[in-house]
Design a protein around this motif. Structure first.
Motif, mmCIF file in Angstrom:
data_model
loop_
_atom_site.group_PDB
_atom_site.id
_atom_site.type_symbol
_atom_site.label_atom_id
_atom_site.label_comp_id
_atom_site.label_asym_id
_atom_site.label_seq_id
_atom_site.Cartn_x
_atom_site.Cartn_y
_atom_site.Cartn_z
ATOM 1 N N GLY A 1 -15.363 -23.686 24.570
ATOM 2 C CA GLY A 1 -16.646 -23.339 25.164
ATOM 3 C C GLY A 1 -17.856 -23.653 24.311
ATOM 4 O O GLY A 1 -18.991 -23.446 24.746
ATOM 5 N N LEU A 2 -17.670 -24.148 23.092
ATOM 6 C CA LEU A 2 -18.805 -24.442 22.220
ATOM 7 C C LEU A 2 -19.748 -25.479 22.830
ATOM 8 O O LEU A 2 -20.956 -25.435 22.596
ATOM 9 C CB LEU A 2 -18.332 -24.915 20.845
ATOM 10 N N CYS A 3 -19.210 -26.389 23.613
ATOM 11 C CA CYS A 3 -20.058 -27.428 24.209
ATOM 12 C C CYS A 3 -20.932 -26.872 25.337
ATOM 13 O O CYS A 3 -21.902 -27.515 25.743
ATOM 14 C CB CYS A 3 -19.211 -28.600 24.712
ATOM 15 N N ASP A 4 -20.614 -25.695 25.836
ATOM 16 C CA ASP A 4 -21.418 -25.104 26.909
ATOM 17 C C ASP A 4 -22.537 -24.200 26.394
ATOM 18 O O ASP A 4 -23.421 -23.812 27.153
ATOM 19 C CB ASP A 4 -20.528 -24.307 27.867
ATOM 20 N N VAL A 5 -22.515 -23.892 25.097
ATOM 21 C CA VAL A 5 -23.558 -23.037 24.520
ATOM 22 C C VAL A 5 -24.893 -23.769 24.619
ATOM 23 O O VAL A 5 -25.043 -24.906 24.182
ATOM 24 C CB VAL A 5 -23.243 -22.673 23.054
ATOM 25 N N GLY A 6 -25.849 -23.131 25.243
ATOM 26 C CA GLY A 6 -27.173 -23.717 25.408
ATOM 27 C C GLY A 6 -27.313 -24.595 26.643
ATOM 28 O O GLY A 6 -28.350 -25.211 26.849
ATOM 29 N N GLU A 7 -26.298 -24.663 27.465
ATOM 30 C CA GLU A 7 -26.337 -25.516 28.657
ATOM 31 C C GLU A 7 -26.740 -24.760 29.919
ATOM 32 O O GLU A 7 -26.829 -25.350 30.992
ATOM 33 C CB GLU A 7 -24.963 -26.171 28.877
ATOM 34 N N GLY A 8 -27.003 -23.472 29.809
ATOM 35 C CA GLY A 8 -27.313 -22.654 30.980
ATOM 36 C C GLY A 8 -28.473 -23.174 31.810
ATOM 37 O O GLY A 8 -28.392 -23.252 33.038
ATOM 38 N N ALA A 9 -29.548 -23.566 31.161
ATOM 39 C CA ALA A 9 -30.721 -24.059 31.897
ATOM 40 C C ALA A 9 -30.395 -25.342 32.652
ATOM 41 O O ALA A 9 -30.807 -25.514 33.811
ATOM 42 C CB ALA A 9 -31.891 -24.278 30.945
ATOM 43 N N ALA A 10 -29.656 -26.227 32.031
ATOM 44 C CA ALA A 10 -29.269 -27.478 32.696
ATOM 45 C C ALA A 10 -28.363 -27.201 33.888
ATOM 46 O O ALA A 10 -28.473 -27.852 34.932
ATOM 47 C CB ALA A 10 -28.575 -28.414 31.710
ATOM 48 N N MET A 11 -27.481 -26.221 33.746
ATOM 49 C CA MET A 11 -26.593 -25.858 34.852
ATOM 50 C C MET A 11 -27.403 -25.333 36.030
ATOM 51 O O MET A 11 -27.155 -25.705 37.175
ATOM 52 C CB MET A 11 -25.576 -24.810 34.401
ATOM 53 N N VAL A 12 -28.381 -24.479 35.740
ATOM 54 C CA VAL A 12 -29.221 -23.915 36.795
ATOM 55 C C VAL A 12 -30.043 -25.017 37.463
ATOM 56 O O VAL A 12 -30.121 -25.097 38.692
ATOM 57 C CB VAL A 12 -30.132 -22.794 36.245
ATOM 58 N N ARG A 13 -30.653 -25.902 36.657
ATOM 59 C CA ARG A 13 -31.462 -27.001 37.209
ATOM 60 C C ARG A 13 -30.653 -27.917 38.124
ATOM 61 O O ARG A 13 -31.170 -28.473 39.077
ATOM 62 C CB ARG A 13 -32.060 -27.845 36.074
ATOM 63 N N SER A 14 -29.367 -28.054 37.828
ATOM 64 C CA SER A 14 -28.535 -28.977 38.608
ATOM 65 C C SER A 14 -28.190 -28.444 39.992
ATOM 66 O O SER A 14 -27.690 -29.183 40.833
ATOM 67 C CB SER A 14 -27.243 -29.276 37.857
ATOM 68 N N GLN A 15 -28.439 -27.181 40.232
ATOM 69 C CA GLN A 15 -28.157 -26.540 41.518
ATOM 70 C C GLN A 15 -26.706 -26.747 41.955
ATOM 71 O O GLN A 15 -26.410 -27.091 43.100
ATOM 72 C CB GLN A 15 -29.120 -27.029 42.591
ATOM 73 N N GLY A 16 -25.792 -26.568 41.002
ATOM 74 C CA GLY A 16 -24.368 -26.637 41.304
ATOM 75 C C GLY A 16 -23.702 -27.965 41.006
ATOM 76 O O GLY A 16 -22.486 -28.074 41.074
ATOM 77 N N THR A 17 -24.478 -28.977 40.670
ATOM 78 C CA THR A 17 -23.895 -30.288 40.366
ATOM 79 C C THR A 17 -23.209 -30.274 39.016
ATOM 80 O O THR A 17 -22.176 -30.911 38.834
ATOM 81 C CB THR A 17 -24.998 -31.372 40.371
ATOM 82 N N TYR A 18 -23.745 -29.544 38.084
ATOM 83 C CA TYR A 18 -23.265 -29.533 36.702
ATOM 84 C C TYR A 18 -22.815 -28.131 36.335
ATOM 85 O O TYR A 18 -23.594 -27.190 36.375
ATOM 86 C CB TYR A 18 -24.399 -30.012 35.797
ATOM 87 N N ALA A 19 -21.530 -27.986 35.982
ATOM 88 C CA ALA A 19 -20.979 -26.678 35.617
ATOM 89 C C ALA A 19 -20.705 -26.580 34.124
ATOM 90 O O ALA A 19 -19.991 -25.692 33.678
ATOM 91 C CB ALA A 19 -19.705 -26.412 36.404
ATOM 92 N N GLY A 20 -21.239 -27.508 33.352
ATOM 93 C CA GLY A 20 -21.053 -27.483 31.908
ATOM 94 C C GLY A 20 -20.141 -28.601 31.438
ATOM 95 O O GLY A 20 -19.359 -29.165 32.201
ATOM 96 N N VAL A 21 -20.259 -28.914 30.158
ATOM 97 C CA VAL A 21 -19.486 -30.008 29.575
ATOM 98 C C VAL A 21 -18.006 -29.648 29.503
ATOM 99 O O VAL A 21 -17.143 -30.491 29.753
ATOM 100 C CB VAL A 21 -20.034 -30.394 28.187
ATOM 101 N N MET A 22 -17.697 -28.406 29.195
ATOM 102 C CA MET A 22 -16.291 -28.026 29.114
ATOM 103 C C MET A 22 -15.594 -28.280 30.448
ATOM 104 O O MET A 22 -14.480 -28.802 30.487
ATOM 105 C CB MET A 22 -16.129 -26.561 28.709
ATOM 106 N N ASP A 23 -16.256 -27.947 31.530
ATOM 107 C CA ASP A 23 -15.699 -28.212 32.861
ATOM 108 C C ASP A 23 -15.426 -29.704 33.041
ATOM 109 O O ASP A 23 -14.381 -30.096 33.552
ATOM 110 C CB ASP A 23 -16.671 -27.719 33.935
#
Length: 145
Positions: free
Chosen positions: A62-84
């Motif tokens: 999960g280290l790659c998802d730390v700090g990705e929350g804003a990008a996930m929200v901006r994507s409106q469901g397209t991006y669920a994080g790098v770990m995914d």
């Protein structure tokens, strides 16, 4: 009867696969493409098989998802994080077009930063490159190109 039938089919397939090359009726790349085009599966090269093995090194820390929350929200469901992406989308060829869109939400510059953080040293930019190439290939095949 079902078990016996299944064993007979399996035995016949084994015999066919062993004997076919002797008679020049070996199945090849064209047969593979015909058989799996509807499933949106394309063949992989030897180098791509090696890369796929490297991509499977993700330990889901999960280290790659730390700090990705804003990008996930901006994507409106397209991006669920790098770990995914490392665990699922980059390993499911029929979904490469969706994974390619998801990789666009994170970008190569950010992937460079996240690669340095990855304890398993998963080559995230290579994963994105591979997924984009396979998505483009699937798109060409779907449109007859």
């Amino acid at each position: 009867m079902g078990r016996l039938h299944a064993l007979l089919i399996l035995a016949w397939a084994l015999v066919r696969s062993l004997v076919a090359p002797l008679f020049g009726s070996r199945r090849g790349l064209a047969d593979f493409r015909r058989s799996y085009a509807a499933d949106r599966l394309s063949p992989v090269t030897g180098d791509e098989r090696i890369l796929i093995a490297r991509l499977s090194g993700c330990i889901a820390c999960g280290l790659c998802d730390v700090g990705e929350g804003a990008a996930m929200v901006r994507s409106q469901g397209t991006y669920a994080g790098v770990m995914d992406l490392m665990l699922a989308a980059s390993r499911s060829m029929p979904d490469y077009d969706a994974a390619a869109r998801s990789f666009e939400c994170v970008g190569d510059e950010r992937l460079t930063e996240l690669e340095a953080r990855c304890p398993a040293r998963v080559p995230m930019r290579k994963a994105a490159e591979f997924v984009r190439a396979k998505a483009a290939e699937a798109s060409r095949l779907a449109t007859g190109g």
